[in-house]
Design a protein around this motif. Structure first.
Motif, PDB file in Angstrom:
ATOM      1  N   VAL A 223       0.842  -1.201   0.000  1.00  0.00           N
ATOM      2  CA  VAL A 223       0.000   0.000   0.000  1.00  0.00           C
ATOM      3  C   VAL A 223       0.874   1.246   0.000  1.00  0.00           C
ATOM      4  O   VAL A 223       0.616   2.213  -0.741  1.00  0.00           O
ATOM      5  CB  VAL A 223      -0.952  -0.008   1.205  1.00  0.00           C
ATOM      6  N   VAL A 224       1.927   1.246   0.814  1.00  0.00           N
ATOM      7  CA  VAL A 224       2.841   2.392   0.860  1.00  0.00           C
ATOM      8  C   VAL A 224       3.484   2.610  -0.503  1.00  0.00           C
ATOM      9  O   VAL A 224       3.559   3.746  -1.007  1.00  0.00           O
ATOM     10  CB  VAL A 224       3.917   2.182   1.941  1.00  0.00           C
ATOM     11  N   ASP A 225       3.955   1.542  -1.133  1.00  0.00           N
ATOM     12  CA  ASP A 225       4.611   1.676  -2.437  1.00  0.00           C
ATOM     13  C   ASP A 225       3.656   2.257  -3.477  1.00  0.00           C
ATOM     14  O   ASP A 225       4.034   3.153  -4.258  1.00  0.00           O
ATOM     15  CB  ASP A 225       5.120   0.315  -2.908  1.00  0.00           C
ATOM     16  N   VAL A 226       2.417   1.743  -3.505  1.00  0.00           N
ATOM     17  CA  VAL A 226       1.453   2.250  -4.483  1.00  0.00           C
ATOM     18  C   VAL A 226       1.138   3.721  -4.205  1.00  0.00           C
ATOM     19  O   VAL A 226       1.087   4.544  -5.127  1.00  0.00           O
ATOM     20  CB  VAL A 226       0.163   1.398  -4.452  1.00  0.00           C
ATOM     21  N   ALA A 227       0.914   4.061  -2.941  1.00  0.00           N
ATOM     22  CA  ALA A 227       0.565   5.440  -2.589  1.00  0.00           C
ATOM     23  C   ALA A 227       1.704   6.398  -2.924  1.00  0.00           C
ATOM     24  O   ALA A 227       1.477   7.485  -3.468  1.00  0.00           O
ATOM     25  CB  ALA A 227       0.206   5.526  -1.110  1.00  0.00           C
ATOM     26  N   GLN A 228       2.934   6.016  -2.619  1.00  0.00           N
ATOM     27  CA  GLN A 228       4.067   6.898  -2.920  1.00  0.00           C
ATOM     28  C   GLN A 228       4.221   7.107  -4.418  1.00  0.00           C
ATOM     29  O   GLN A 228       4.609   8.198  -4.860  1.00  0.00           O
ATOM     30  CB  GLN A 228       5.345   6.316  -2.326  1.00  0.00           C
ATOM     31  N   GLY A 229       3.867   6.108  -5.201  1.00  0.00           N
ATOM     32  CA  GLY A 229       3.949   6.254  -6.651  1.00  0.00           C
ATOM     33  C   GLY A 229       2.835   7.083  -7.240  1.00  0.00           C
ATOM     34  O   GLY A 229       2.888   7.453  -8.415  1.00  0.00           O
ATOM     35  N   ALA A 230       1.800   7.390  -6.434  1.00  0.00           N
ATOM     36  CA  ALA A 230       0.643   8.148  -6.939  1.00  0.00           C
ATOM     37  C   ALA A 230       0.430   9.444  -6.164  1.00  0.00           C
ATOM     38  O   ALA A 230      -0.639  10.041  -6.261  1.00  0.00           O
ATOM     39  CB  ALA A 230      -0.615   7.289  -6.856  1.00  0.00           C
ATOM     40  N   LEU A 231       1.433   9.881  -5.406  1.00  0.00           N
ATOM     41  CA  LEU A 231       1.274  11.083  -4.571  1.00  0.00           C
ATOM     42  C   LEU A 231       0.884  12.299  -5.392  1.00  0.00           C
ATOM     43  O   LEU A 231      -0.024  13.045  -5.035  1.00  0.00           O
ATOM     44  CB  LEU A 231       2.563  11.377  -3.797  1.00  0.00           C
ATOM     45  N   GLY A 232       1.578  12.516  -6.495  1.00  0.00           N
ATOM     46  CA  GLY A 232       1.273  13.669  -7.341  1.00  0.00           C
ATOM     47  C   GLY A 232       1.315  14.971  -6.561  1.00  0.00           C
ATOM     48  O   GLY A 232       2.179  15.195  -5.716  1.00  0.00           O
ATOM     49  N   GLU A 233       0.324  15.828  -6.823  1.00  0.00           N
ATOM     50  CA  GLU A 233       0.216  17.123  -6.142  1.00  0.00           C
ATOM     51  C   GLU A 233      -0.893  17.075  -5.095  1.00  0.00           C
ATOM     52  O   GLU A 233      -1.578  18.063  -4.867  1.00  0.00           O
ATOM     53  CB  GLU A 233      -0.070  18.226  -7.166  1.00  0.00           C
ATOM     54  N   GLY A 234      -1.077  15.924  -4.488  1.00  0.00           N
ATOM     55  CA  GLY A 234      -2.188  15.737  -3.554  1.00  0.00           C
ATOM     56  C   GLY A 234      -2.095  16.529  -2.267  1.00  0.00           C
ATOM     57  O   GLY A 234      -3.089  16.693  -1.571  1.00  0.00           O
ATOM     58  N   GLY A 235      -0.892  16.998  -1.917  1.00  0.00           N
ATOM     59  CA  GLY A 235      -0.755  17.840  -0.736  1.00  0.00           C
ATOM     60  C   GLY A 235      -0.579  17.051   0.548  1.00  0.00           C
ATOM     61  O   GLY A 235      -0.354  15.829   0.541  1.00  0.00           O
ATOM     62  N   PRO A 236      -0.692  17.739   1.684  1.00  0.00           N
ATOM     63  CA  PRO A 236      -0.382  17.122   2.979  1.00  0.00           C
ATOM     64  C   PRO A 236      -1.283  15.953   3.352  1.00  0.00           C
ATOM     65  O   PRO A 236      -0.856  15.074   4.104  1.00  0.00           O
ATOM     66  CB  PRO A 236      -0.532  18.283   3.975  1.00  0.00           C
ATOM     67  N   THR A 237      -2.526  15.921   2.878  1.00  0.00           N
ATOM     68  CA  THR A 237      -3.396  14.804   3.259  1.00  0.00           C
ATOM     69  C   THR A 237      -2.887  13.487   2.681  1.00  0.00           C
ATOM     70  O   THR A 237      -3.009  12.439   3.320  1.00  0.00           O
ATOM     71  CB  THR A 237      -4.852  15.040   2.794  1.00  0.00           C
ATOM     72  N   ARG A 238      -2.284  13.522   1.501  1.00  0.00           N
ATOM     73  CA  ARG A 238      -1.741  12.292   0.914  1.00  0.00           C
ATOM     74  C   ARG A 238      -0.447  11.892   1.608  1.00  0.00           C
ATOM     75  O   ARG A 238      -0.193  10.710   1.848  1.00  0.00           O
ATOM     76  CB  ARG A 238      -1.544  12.454  -0.587  1.00  0.00           C
ATOM     77  N   ASP A 239       0.400  12.865   1.950  1.00  0.00           N
ATOM     78  CA  ASP A 239       1.609  12.549   2.711  1.00  0.00           C
ATOM     79  C   ASP A 239       1.238  11.925   4.055  1.00  0.00           C
ATOM     80  O   ASP A 239       1.881  10.959   4.498  1.00  0.00           O
ATOM     81  CB  ASP A 239       2.437  13.819   2.943  1.00  0.00           C
ATOM     82  N   GLU A 240       0.217  12.470   4.683  1.00  0.00           N
ATOM     83  CA  GLU A 240      -0.233  11.949   5.962  1.00  0.00           C
ATOM     84  C   GLU A 240      -0.730  10.514   5.828  1.00  0.00           C
ATOM     85  O   GLU A 240      -0.525   9.677   6.720  1.00  0.00           O
ATOM     86  CB  GLU A 240      -1.337  12.838   6.529  1.00  0.00           C
ATOM     87  N   PHE A 241      -1.402  10.213   4.722  1.00  0.00           N
ATOM     88  CA  PHE A 241      -1.903   8.857   4.499  1.00  0.00           C
ATOM     89  C   PHE A 241      -0.760   7.857   4.512  1.00  0.00           C
ATOM     90  O   PHE A 241      -0.853   6.790   5.146  1.00  0.00           O
ATOM     91  CB  PHE A 241      -2.650   8.793   3.166  1.00  0.00           C
ATOM     92  N   VAL A 242       0.325   8.161   3.817  1.00  0.00           N
ATOM     93  CA  VAL A 242       1.468   7.254   3.781  1.00  0.00           C
ATOM     94  C   VAL A 242       1.998   7.022   5.195  1.00  0.00           C
ATOM     95  O   VAL A 242       2.270   5.879   5.589  1.00  0.00           O
ATOM     96  CB  VAL A 242       2.571   7.810   2.862  1.00  0.00           C
ATOM     97  N   SER A 243       2.097   8.092   5.973  1.00  0.00           N
ATOM     98  CA  SER A 243       2.574   7.953   7.361  1.00  0.00           C
ATOM     99  C   SER A 243       1.609   7.118   8.188  1.00  0.00           C
ATOM    100  O   SER A 243       2.038   6.342   9.061  1.00  0.00           O
ATOM    101  CB  SER A 243       2.745   9.337   7.997  1.00  0.00           C
ATOM    102  N   LEU A 244       0.320   7.241   7.916  1.00  0.00           N
ATOM    103  CA  LEU A 244      -0.680   6.491   8.670  1.00  0.00           C
ATOM    104  C   LEU A 244      -0.597   4.994   8.360  1.00  0.00           C
ATOM    105  O   LEU A 244      -0.729   4.153   9.261  1.00  0.00           O
ATOM    106  CB  LEU A 244      -2.072   7.028   8.342  1.00  0.00           C
ATOM    107  N   VAL A 245      -0.372   4.659   7.106  1.00  0.00           N
ATOM    108  CA  VAL A 245      -0.205   3.249   6.742  1.00  0.00           C
ATOM    109  C   VAL A 245       1.025   2.673   7.432  1.00  0.00           C
ATOM    110  O   VAL A 245       1.005   1.549   7.959  1.00  0.00           O
ATOM    111  CB  VAL A 245      -0.102   3.081   5.218  1.00  0.00           C
TER     112      VAL A 245
END
Length: 545
Positions: free
Chosen positions: A512-534
């Motif tokens: 999940v972390v690998d997929v999310a990091q590859g799709a971060l794009g310009e999603g902003g802090p909420t997407r960075d936070e998601f990776v940390s939460l996983v």
């Protein structure tokens, strides 16, 4: 509320493709109520929860929630009815196209499940499986799908790819992007906040203070001509602020600061009073909404199904209900979601000041301004291309297929700027994905027909949009899929792991972390936070099934 929307622990029969892990609770008869406080006789039968509330014969109309009369009996009988069972996990299962080709459900823009889970994990614990709603994880985030052009209030994007998290299956994505409306162009607002100030709201320092913080941030975002009222409830209800123009900011701030906690939780009395204020200040040209701020610990007055039915009656008056949930020690998550569904509103869980800023700032217009009402989706799969399918999430938004064309059936609303994503896992029939080049290559094959029905915000007749989901929309590999599909896949898989889904294949947090990091794009802090939460969930260890 649409009675064909499936709610865990409430309905005994579920439609095709849904697996139920519980039976229905049996309810006994409640006792007779005592004498009412009004002019009438308060001797009534208790409701099916065992409460003995009698209905008196007052001067008002007992069938009109805005005019209940003076004779409502308030006596409490000693009923022998059982309390409803705790909700248990319901999951959509695979459906063979030999048996069924349709999938029908209501749109959902709630996000409470994600932020409630975030709080649970940050506190070092795990969410209950029933608190994890996959669609709310997926829809918490912003997506950059194309915005609508022309007269329609939303645009639909379709794409698909082989699934990263399922062997020999593909992931289909339906993205519905609503039109944006600038803050200065939205309709005027008549808001009445109903604030729970019961004793349970004082158990954690973050509850009532966070409610006050939310209100102050909201005040800074409203227009001077908008109105804001405040009702508090505990053992009894009380008006601390009549609907007041926002330009009188000092009076509103004083009312916010003066709220204190204490007492029992008579949610019913507070709800009735808040709706009365909203009705008195009703704006024909604007948004009329009650916003309930609570931990959901209702323990006095109507609860459960009777309270949901009361909210449905108020919905028909044109005043809708949104809910902000607070605290995690005794949050009644399922009940709050049911109430917001019944009230044509949305449900957000506010766990931090940042979430309060997000809801009252970035998402404010989406929360207030409806652009499409009673939005329903129906997907008709082509059995020549798809052998079986599974809708991921939306378990308590499933609709009977016949209700798709029935304009009397309620469904979810979409606000300005909202994005709704639906994901399906599908197994393709052999030879359906015939990829070849050249002039003699076969034409793209139809995978499914996607239908979306909606009403205008003030309309009663729905409009239909149809879209063809063809095989030429399918990427050859997961890595070639759109960033939107890959991000949605990561969010969905995280939710399925957390709720111990029968469809998740192990605790694949690193994937999940690998997929999310590859799709971060310009999603902003909420997407960075998601990776940390996983990563946090991975490090906490696997919860017991």
């Amino acid at each position: 509320m649409n009675r064909n929307i499936l709610t865990a622990g409430v309905l005994c029969a579920l439609s095709l493709g849904v697996v139920v892990h519980t039976g229905c609770a049996a309810y006994g008869d409640g006792g007779a109520g005592g004498d009412g406080d009004g002019d009438g006789d308060g001797d009534g039968d208790g409701d099916f929860y065992g409460d003995g509330d009698g209905d008196g014969d007052g001067d008002g109309d007992p069938n009109n929630p805005l005019d209940p009369g003076d004779g409502d009996g308030d006596g409490d009988g000693d009923g022998d009815g059982d309390e409803p069972e705790e909700p248990t996990l319901v999951e959509n299962d695979w459906v063979s196209t030999d048996e069924e080709v349709l999938s029908t459900f209501s749109a959902d823009v709630d996000t409470a499940s994600y932020s409630l889970t975030r709080r649970r994990l940050n506190e070092g614990g795990w969410p209950a499986p029933t608190e994890v709603r996959v669609e709310e994880f997926v829809n918490y985030f912003n997506y950059d799908d194309p915005r609508p052009e022309g007269v329609d209030p939303f645009a639909v994007t379709l794409d698909a790819a082989p699934s990263m998290f399922g062997e020999d299956v593909h992931l289909l994505r339906i993205g519905v992007q609503a039109e944006q409306i600038a803050e200065e162009d939205r309709d005027p607002v008549n808001l009445v906040f109903l604030v729970d100030v019961s004793g349970s709201m004082a158990w954690q320092d973050s509850k009532l203070p966070l409610v006050k913080y939310t209100l102050k941030q909201l005040l800074n975002k409203l227009q001077p001509t908008d109105t804001l009222g405040i009702v508090v409830y505990a053992g009894a209800d009380g008006v601390v602020l009549e609907p007041t123009p926002v330009e009188d900011k000092s009076a509103i701030l004083d009312a916010i600061e003066n709220m204190e906690s204490g007492g029992g939780t008579n949610g019913e009395a507070g709800i009735r009073r808040a709706y009365e204020l909203a009705a008195d200040a009703y704006r024909e040209d604007g948004v009329n909404r009650v916003v309930l701020a609570t931990d959901g610990d209702f323990n006095v007055g109507l609860t459960g199904a009777p309270l949901v039915e009361l909210i449905e009656q108020y919905r028909d008056t044109g005043v809708f209900l949104s809910i902000f949930g607070y605290g995690s020690d005794n949050i009644s998550d399922a009940q709050l979601e049911n109430l917001s569904n019944a009230g044509n509103g949305n449900y957000a869980f506010i766990d931090t000041p940042n979430e309060a800023l997000r809801v009252t700032g970035e998402k404010l217009v989406s929360t207030l301004q409806v652009v499409a009402k009673d939005v329903k989706l129906q997907v008709e799969f082509n059995p020549a291309a798809v052998s079986r399918f599974r809708l991921i999430g939306y378990e308590n938004r499933i609709l009977a297929h016949d209700d798709f064309d029935n304009d009397t059936v309620d469904a979810g609303d979409i606000g300005a700027g909202h994005h709704v994503t639906a994901l399906y896992e599908v197994e393709f029939a052999e030879g359906a994905l015939h990829k070849s080049d050249g002039p003699d290559a076969p034409a793209a094959e139809l995978i499914a027909t996607v239908r979306v029905r909606h009403k205008k915000p003030t309309g009663d007749e729905s409009q239909l949009n149809e879209f063809a989901f063809d095989t030429d929309l399918v990427a050859e590999t997961f890595d070639e899929a759109s960033a939107n599909l890959r991000w949605a896949a990561a969010a969905a898989e995280f939710a399925e792991i957390l709720r111990r889904s029968m469809h998740s294949e192990g605790d694949r947090f690193d994937d999940v972390v690998d997929v999310a990091q590859g799709a971060l794009g310009e999603g902003g802090p909420t997407r960075d936070e998601f990776v940390s939460l996983v990563e946090l969930a991975r490090d906490l260890g696997v919860p017991a099934p």
